[in-house]
Write a protein that holds these residues in place. Sequence first.
Motif, short mmCIF file in Angstrom:
data_model
loop_
_atom_site.label_atom_id
_atom_site.label_comp_id
_atom_site.label_asym_id
_atom_site.label_seq_id
_atom_site.Cartn_x
_atom_site.Cartn_y
_atom_site.Cartn_z
N PRO A 6 -7.24 7.56 11.17
CA PRO A 6 -7.84 6.98 9.95
C PRO A 6 -7.13 7.44 8.57
N VAL A 7 -7.29 6.55 7.79
CA VAL A 7 -6.70 6.84 6.44
C VAL A 7 -7.52 6.83 5.54
N ARG A 8 -7.91 7.64 4.65
CA ARG A 8 -8.94 7.45 3.64
C ARG A 8 -8.22 7.00 2.35
N VAL A 9 -8.85 5.94 1.94
CA VAL A 9 -8.36 5.43 0.37
C VAL A 9 -9.61 5.47 -0.44
N GLY A 10 -9.69 6.40 -1.38
CA GLY A 10 -10.85 6.47 -2.17
C GLY A 10 -12.09 6.61 -1.44
N PRO A 11 -13.08 5.82 -1.57
CA PRO A 11 -14.36 5.86 -0.79
C PRO A 11 -14.31 5.18 0.50
N VAL A 12 -13.14 4.76 1.10
CA VAL A 12 -12.91 3.76 2.05
C VAL A 12 -12.08 4.33 3.11
N ILE A 13 -12.40 4.10 4.36
CA ILE A 13 -11.66 4.53 5.41
C ILE A 13 -10.91 3.43 6.13
N LEU A 14 -9.78 3.48 6.10
CA LEU A 14 -9.08 2.56 6.86
C LEU A 14 -8.19 3.11 7.85
N VAL A 15 -7.67 2.48 9.00
CA VAL A 15 -6.58 3.16 9.81
C VAL A 15 -5.06 2.64 9.42
N THR A 16 -4.17 3.31 10.20
CA THR A 16 -2.64 3.17 9.95
C THR A 16 -2.38 1.77 10.32
N GLY A 17 -3.07 1.11 11.46
CA GLY A 17 -2.78 -0.03 11.91
C GLY A 17 -3.10 -1.14 10.90
N ASP A 18 -3.91 -0.97 9.93
CA ASP A 18 -4.13 -1.90 9.09
C ASP A 18 -3.17 -2.31 8.07
N PHE A 19 -2.43 -1.10 7.72
CA PHE A 19 -1.38 -1.25 6.84
C PHE A 19 -0.07 -1.97 7.66
N ILE A 20 0.15 -1.51 8.81
CA ILE A 20 1.37 -2.25 9.66
C ILE A 20 0.93 -3.60 10.03
N ILE A 21 -0.27 -3.83 10.19
CA ILE A 21 -0.71 -5.46 10.47
C ILE A 21 -0.46 -6.31 9.24
N PHE A 22 -0.79 -5.66 8.18
CA PHE A 22 -0.66 -6.32 6.84
C PHE A 22 0.68 -6.56 6.55
N GLY A 23 1.61 -5.52 6.96
CA GLY A 23 3.17 -5.83 6.54
C GLY A 23 3.59 -6.78 7.54
N VAL A 24 3.40 -6.83 8.71
CA VAL A 24 3.91 -7.63 9.68
C VAL A 24 3.47 -8.95 9.26
#
Lengths: 304, 374
Positions: free
Chosen positions: A142-160
């Motif tokens: 899990p990665v917290r961005v402000g009030p929102v919780i995302l996970v590392t995979g979200d960023f990796i998938i976005f990048g790919v």
Amino acid sequence: MIDPYYLQQLAIGLSLGMTYALMAIGFTLIFGVLNVVNFAHGEVYTLGAFAGLVLISATAPPVFAVIFAALAIGALAGFSLERVAFKPFRRFTDEASLKSRAMRESTLLSSLAVSIVVREALEIVFGSQMRSVPFEYLINTPVRVGPVILVTGDFIIFGVAAAMLAGLQYLLTRTRIGLSIRAVSNNPLGAKYVGIDTDRTIIMTFVVGSMMGAAAGILTGLYYGAIFPAMGFVPGIKAFVAMVMGGLSSIPGAVICALILGISESMATTFVSSGWSDMVAYGFLILTLIFFPNGLFGARRERV
Amino acid sequence: MTARSSLLKTASLAALVTGALAGTALAADTVKLGYQLPLTGETAQYGQDFRKAAEIALTEFNAAGKPFKAEIVFEDSRSDAKEGTNIARKFVDDKEIVGVLGDFTSGVSMAAAQVYKEAGLPQLSQTASHPDYTKISKYQFRNIATQAQEGPYNAKWMLSKGYKNIAVIAEQTDWGQSVVSGFTEGVKANGGTVVFSEFFNRGLKDYRSLISKLERAKPDAIYTGFFYEDGAQFLRQVQQLGIKTPVYSTSAAYSPKLIELAGDAAEGVHLTSNFLPTDPAPHIQHFVTEWKAASNGAVPGQFPAQAYDAVRIMLAAVEKAYPNPTREKVRDALAQTKDFPGVTGKTSFSADREAEKELVKVEVKGGAFVPVAD
């Protein structure tokens, strides 16, 4: 002030949409851009995930080696798929056969057959239960961005997905191979007459598209942590809907529609029961076919 | 072309005749049972486990020197109600089949049950837990606690822990609906409130939207009706979103695969079960050993144990009806089953053909299912 709940749902929808987009890119390249009816993309996706899993359980390699293995299997799968299910239908080179819709669409059944055989074979070899991915390989910290919780995979998938999209747009619009792919898709006979090696172009497209499919499979597998023979089915349908909505031949269109689909599904959960959220995808498909027969972003081809 | 096809016809005819002859020759001392279960498709993993468990039970029975041999015909229903009814017709038409096991889901079992009801063929499902299943006719039996039993039991358990406001989610199936209704009734009867209830589609990958929505209702605890695949995804995503609300579940989620797939996200989950592979009783350890030998050392979950018992209960009924077991005699023998010593506890059928089972409370602790007192 926006309720953080909606921000969270928006973030979840975007990340869901990214996983659909990841699958939709390779799918649209083969099905939409090359204009070849291919229903085996979901199994290429599954094969990619299993290739990664087998390597992980055998040798505990670094992550990039896992991705590389998936890409290699994807390329091989794309090549073999084309050879088994598509090439036999191109053995007649007379004008009537090349122009025949029936000839082109018969691959609907041959690719479907390949997909069933592959899925059942995977079930025999690996069993049909979900297999877990070792925790150190998972990309869902899990990665917290402000009030929102995302996970590392979200960023990796976005990048790919962004890299795939940009790479493909470059390939299709700026390179000779891209030009020949578009030529073959537009008019196979004409492309042949002007000296394009249509066979080679089609094989290349399959290899590239299937590599992307396999990469999508392993990434989603690491993201959700479960790999099983039937895993390609639902993403395949979502990618199909995104592609049709995007107008078949437009890869950016498919990506945008995949994101719209993901956000709509997660937002819909707020207002209706989650059991109905799959309705969103099918609803969009029907609406697109009725009101936008050319898709939201496509204008080039005849009706989808 | 014609010569070849007529040759083929003759050959297949010959095969048919010899097959039929072999069939009648065997019939003297072989009793046939049917087993309909999903061997392919999305729920294939369960059906394949059932077949494995059934084969263990069958091999044991045939090696025990009984007066007759048993044979089971397995048919793949793909968890599809239409397939299920087709198989049921096939089993009904096979006059040698005296009893049927299966299907896996309540929906398919109930669809097939309509056929068995007309033909008077006894049907024993290892897992169909929808309350209406056994109400179809006097030929339907089950070897599983229903949600009408389990729901109120779990409701009392959760309320006794001080959870008053409870959220319920379950899969969108006949079974899932019985989870929600059975539990909700139990909560209401004991003074609690169900603050949120919703269904999701089996095989959903991303539960985060549902979890966020659920948390908005601010429940003290979450009660869930899912199987291990959905359960593992759900638990992981609960952990990802940093939610600490306790999760309770039904015996359907009781499988070692739940812990394997969810990892430490499964810690602290409470559920009920009627099979504990760690129970030292010799007949349970015998089954666990046999199962491990047949599946690369994996520990059996509750469902295979129920299938193993169901097959043995059916075989015991056939044995009671022997010699010349008929469908009617097997049904009557099944109905008389009392205190059958199975691996899922002692089983008796009540007057309405429900298995009366004892439930055990279990919590996931340190990566294992541990029985707890409360």
